[in-house]
Structures are given as C-alpha cells and as structure tokens.
Design a protein around this motif. Structure first.
Motif, PDB file in Angstrom:
ATOM      1  N   TRP A  62     100.194 -25.122  48.192  1.00  0.00           N
ATOM      2  CA  TRP A  62      99.017 -24.847  49.022  1.00  0.00           C
ATOM      3  C   TRP A  62      97.801 -24.603  48.141  1.00  0.00           C
ATOM      4  O   TRP A  62      96.715 -25.135  48.401  1.00  0.00           O
ATOM      5  CB  TRP A  62      99.307 -23.645  49.930  1.00  0.00           C
ATOM      6  N   LEU A  63      97.958 -23.810  47.082  1.00  0.00           N
ATOM      7  CA  LEU A  63      96.838 -23.541  46.180  1.00  0.00           C
ATOM      8  C   LEU A  63      96.359 -24.817  45.487  1.00  0.00           C
ATOM      9  O   LEU A  63      95.168 -24.966  45.212  1.00  0.00           O
ATOM     10  CB  LEU A  63      97.219 -22.474  45.151  1.00  0.00           C
ATOM     11  N   GLY A  64      97.275 -25.736  45.205  1.00  0.00           N
ATOM     12  CA  GLY A  64      96.878 -27.031  44.657  1.00  0.00           C
ATOM     13  C   GLY A  64      95.970 -27.786  45.616  1.00  0.00           C
ATOM     14  O   GLY A  64      94.970 -28.392  45.203  1.00  0.00           O
ATOM     15  N   VAL A  65      96.288 -27.730  46.902  1.00  0.00           N
ATOM     16  CA  VAL A  65      95.449 -28.376  47.923  1.00  0.00           C
ATOM     17  C   VAL A  65      94.089 -27.679  47.988  1.00  0.00           C
ATOM     18  O   VAL A  65      93.043 -28.342  48.066  1.00  0.00           O
ATOM     19  CB  VAL A  65      96.155 -28.361  49.305  1.00  0.00           C
ATOM     20  N   VAL A  66      94.092 -26.350  47.941  1.00  0.00           N
ATOM     21  CA  VAL A  66      92.833 -25.598  47.974  1.00  0.00           C
ATOM     22  C   VAL A  66      91.967 -25.977  46.769  1.00  0.00           C
ATOM     23  O   VAL A  66      90.781 -26.294  46.912  1.00  0.00           O
ATOM     24  CB  VAL A  66      93.093 -24.073  48.014  1.00  0.00           C
ATOM     25  N   GLY A  67      92.562 -25.979  45.576  1.00  0.00           N
ATOM     26  CA  GLY A  67      91.818 -26.345  44.370  1.00  0.00           C
ATOM     27  C   GLY A  67      91.273 -27.761  44.430  1.00  0.00           C
ATOM     28  O   GLY A  67      90.118 -28.005  44.070  1.00  0.00           O
ATOM     29  N   SER A  68      92.083 -28.692  44.903  1.00  0.00           N
ATOM     30  CA  SER A  68      91.634 -30.085  45.037  1.00  0.00           C
ATOM     31  C   SER A  68      90.500 -30.217  46.041  1.00  0.00           C
ATOM     32  O   SER A  68      89.571 -31.005  45.843  1.00  0.00           O
ATOM     33  CB  SER A  68      92.800 -30.977  45.472  1.00  0.00           C
ATOM     34  N   THR A  69      90.572 -29.441  47.103  1.00  0.00           N
ATOM     35  CA  THR A  69      89.518 -29.474  48.127  1.00  0.00           C
ATOM     36  C   THR A  69      88.196 -28.975  47.550  1.00  0.00           C
ATOM     37  O   THR A  69      87.142 -29.594  47.752  1.00  0.00           O
ATOM     38  CB  THR A  69      89.938 -28.631  49.350  1.00  0.00           C
ATOM     39  N   ILE A  70      88.247 -27.860  46.817  1.00  0.00           N
ATOM     40  CA  ILE A  70      87.034 -27.326  46.199  1.00  0.00           C
ATOM     41  C   ILE A  70      86.480 -28.332  45.183  1.00  0.00           C
ATOM     42  O   ILE A  70      85.286 -28.615  45.155  1.00  0.00           O
ATOM     43  CB  ILE A  70      87.301 -25.973  45.517  1.00  0.00           C
ATOM     44  N   ALA A  71      87.365 -28.885  44.348  1.00  0.00           N
ATOM     45  CA  ALA A  71      86.948 -29.851  43.318  1.00  0.00           C
ATOM     46  C   ALA A  71      86.333 -31.095  43.943  1.00  0.00           C
ATOM     47  O   ALA A  71      85.356 -31.638  43.418  1.00  0.00           O
ATOM     48  CB  ALA A  71      88.137 -30.223  42.435  1.00  0.00           C
ATOM     49  N   GLY A  72      86.887 -31.550  45.057  1.00  0.00           N
ATOM     50  CA  GLY A  72      86.335 -32.715  45.746  1.00  0.00           C
ATOM     51  C   GLY A  72      84.902 -32.468  46.201  1.00  0.00           C
ATOM     52  O   GLY A  72      84.042 -33.348  46.074  1.00  0.00           O
ATOM     53  N   GLY A  73      84.637 -31.272  46.715  1.00  0.00           N
ATOM     54  CA  GLY A  73      83.272 -30.938  47.112  1.00  0.00           C
ATOM     55  C   GLY A  73      82.322 -30.917  45.927  1.00  0.00           C
ATOM     56  O   GLY A  73      81.208 -31.428  46.007  1.00  0.00           O
ATOM     57  N   VAL A  74      82.786 -30.339  44.829  1.00  0.00           N
ATOM     58  CA  VAL A  74      81.956 -30.297  43.613  1.00  0.00           C
ATOM     59  C   VAL A  74      81.666 -31.724  43.147  1.00  0.00           C
ATOM     60  O   VAL A  74      80.526 -32.071  42.829  1.00  0.00           O
ATOM     61  CB  VAL A  74      82.644 -29.472  42.502  1.00  0.00           C
ATOM     62  N   ARG A  75      82.694 -32.545  43.118  1.00  0.00           N
ATOM     63  CA  ARG A  75      82.543 -33.941  42.665  1.00  0.00           C
ATOM     64  C   ARG A  75      81.533 -34.689  43.534  1.00  0.00           C
ATOM     65  O   ARG A  75      80.761 -35.515  43.051  1.00  0.00           O
ATOM     66  CB  ARG A  75      83.901 -34.630  42.708  1.00  0.00           C
ATOM     67  N   ASP A  76      81.513 -34.369  44.837  1.00  0.00           N
ATOM     68  CA  ASP A  76      80.603 -35.034  45.773  1.00  0.00           C
ATOM     69  C   ASP A  76      79.238 -34.355  45.846  1.00  0.00           C
ATOM     70  O   ASP A  76      78.415 -34.707  46.689  1.00  0.00           O
ATOM     71  CB  ASP A  76      81.231 -35.065  47.170  1.00  0.00           C
ATOM     72  N   GLY A  77      79.000 -33.359  44.965  1.00  0.00           N
ATOM     73  CA  GLY A  77      77.720 -32.658  44.967  1.00  0.00           C
ATOM     74  C   GLY A  77      77.578 -31.680  46.116  1.00  0.00           C
ATOM     75  O   GLY A  77      76.462 -31.330  46.500  1.00  0.00           O
ATOM     76  N   GLU A  78      78.699 -31.252  46.684  1.00  0.00           N
ATOM     77  CA  GLU A  78      78.682 -30.341  47.831  1.00  0.00           C
ATOM     78  C   GLU A  78      79.586 -29.139  47.556  1.00  0.00           C
ATOM     79  O   GLU A  78      80.699 -29.059  48.074  1.00  0.00           O
ATOM     80  CB  GLU A  78      79.141 -31.081  49.086  1.00  0.00           C
ATOM     81  N   PRO A  79      79.114 -28.198  46.725  1.00  0.00           N
ATOM     82  CA  PRO A  79      79.934 -27.011  46.469  1.00  0.00           C
ATOM     83  C   PRO A  79      80.173 -26.256  47.767  1.00  0.00           C
ATOM     84  O   PRO A  79      79.409 -26.375  48.719  1.00  0.00           O
ATOM     85  CB  PRO A  79      79.108 -26.200  45.479  1.00  0.00           C
ATOM     86  N   SER A  80      81.237 -25.485  47.785  1.00  0.00           N
ATOM     87  CA  SER A  80      81.585 -24.749  48.992  1.00  0.00           C
ATOM     88  C   SER A  80      81.941 -23.316  48.653  1.00  0.00           C
ATOM     89  O   SER A  80      82.137 -22.958  47.491  1.00  0.00           O
ATOM     90  CB  SER A  80      82.777 -25.423  49.686  1.00  0.00           C
ATOM     91  N   VAL A  81      82.021 -22.517  49.703  1.00  0.00           N
ATOM     92  CA  VAL A  81      82.563 -21.173  49.598  1.00  0.00           C
ATOM     93  C   VAL A  81      83.857 -21.190  50.405  1.00  0.00           C
ATOM     94  O   VAL A  81      83.885 -21.668  51.538  1.00  0.00           O
ATOM     95  CB  VAL A  81      81.568 -20.094  50.074  1.00  0.00           C
ATOM     96  N   VAL A  82      84.939 -20.753  49.765  1.00  0.00           N
ATOM     97  CA  VAL A  82      86.270 -20.837  50.356  1.00  0.00           C
ATOM     98  C   VAL A  82      86.865 -19.438  50.469  1.00  0.00           C
ATOM     99  O   VAL A  82      86.868 -18.689  49.495  1.00  0.00           O
ATOM    100  CB  VAL A  82      87.191 -21.735  49.496  1.00  0.00           C
TER     101      VAL A  82
END
Length: 176
Positions: A62-82
C-alpha cells in the motif's frame, strides 16, 4: 503569503486529524489532496474493519502505491498533500524512496485527545479499538527527517497557518 510548494504527507495516528488538515492544506495551497485511505486494497480495509491491525506485510505494498501516486504528481508538475499514517521510519523511508524531497506534517497529540476524537466520529474501516496498536507502532519523525510538527490541539486554521509559515522558511535541513 508566498510559500514553497513541496509534496507533503500529513502523518499521525488514526483520529489525529490527518484528512481534515490535509484537505485544508490542499485548499489553502491550491494543490490536490489525496487521502491514502482511498488507496488501501480491499483486503486491508476488511482487516481494519474487523479490528485487526495491519502488519508490515499488509502496509508495504500500500505504501508503495502511495509513494508512486505522490511521485506521479510531482513528475506531472502537480505536487499534492497526502493524508497517510506513515507511522514508522521505515514506512517514511519507503515514501521518500519515491519522493526524496517529501515534507512530513506530523500531527502530534496526546492519546486522550485523539481517543476523544475517535469516539465522536465514524470511519468506514478504522475502529477506535485500533488506536492502541497505532500508538504502539508510531515512531515520531527524527531530526534528520524534513518535518513540521503540528500540535493536535490546534484548530485547523491555526495548523494551516503554522504549516504555511514553516513552508516560507528555507527547506528543512536533514541532519547527518
């Protein structure tokens, strides 16, 4: 107030206010809010709903999915708060393996305060009976982890203000 927007994880035990603060921070900063609870597989939700604490074997994928989700936003120029419990150092290290500049917003509160909050809310799969196991698992962020400590007793507006002020400062340094 001009703040540095960095990917953030609002962390703490269940009932500490992660989702409420995370949503308020996302709105205040104009970035996406993601509740990591929504990323749990059905099997994890079923365990928690039955009052069974998750093991590392349950949490790591689950944490791997969370990390990948955050990284995907960063990669797309859309940081998030999780909002994510991220209770152990090893869990946060896993998240940072995906997003090295991750900032932790650690909600720190007394067990009685958090227990009272849990008594007054309903959650889809996280019963108040799991608070003791979460408190036993919790490893507060260490000095070498980029983090902002937020007392659980603050109002949401006060907590958002504290985080925004901290984000104005230079990036928290990691100690060797």
């Amino acid at each position: 107030m001009n703040v540095a927007i960095r990917p953030m994880v609002v962390m703490g035990v269940s009932g500490s206010g992660k989702s409420v603060l995370g949503a308020a921070l996302g709105e205040s900063l104009g970035i996406a809010f993601i509740d990591a609870d929504d990323l749990h597989p059905t099997s994890n939700k079923a365990l928690m709903a039955a009052g069974i604490p998750l093991t590392d074997a349950d949490r790591i994928p689950w944490l791997g999915v969370v990390g990948s989700t955050i990284a995907g936003g960063v990669r797309d120029g859309e940081p998030s708060v999780v909002a994510c419990s991220a209770l152990k150092r090893s869990y946060r290290d896993l998240l940072r393996s995906h997003v090295p500049d991750l900032v932790l917003v650690y909600i720190d509160g007394e067990a009685d305060t958090i227990a009272h909050r849990l008594e007054t809310r309903e959650h889809e799969f996280m019963p108040a009976t799991l608070l003791a196991s979460q408190l036993a698992t919790l490893e507060p962020p260490a000095a070498d982890e980029a983090h902002i400590r937020v007392p659980a007793e603050l109002t949401v507006a006060e907590a958002v203000g504290l985080v925004r002020s901290a984000l104005q400062a230079p990036a928290p340094a990691r100690q060797p």
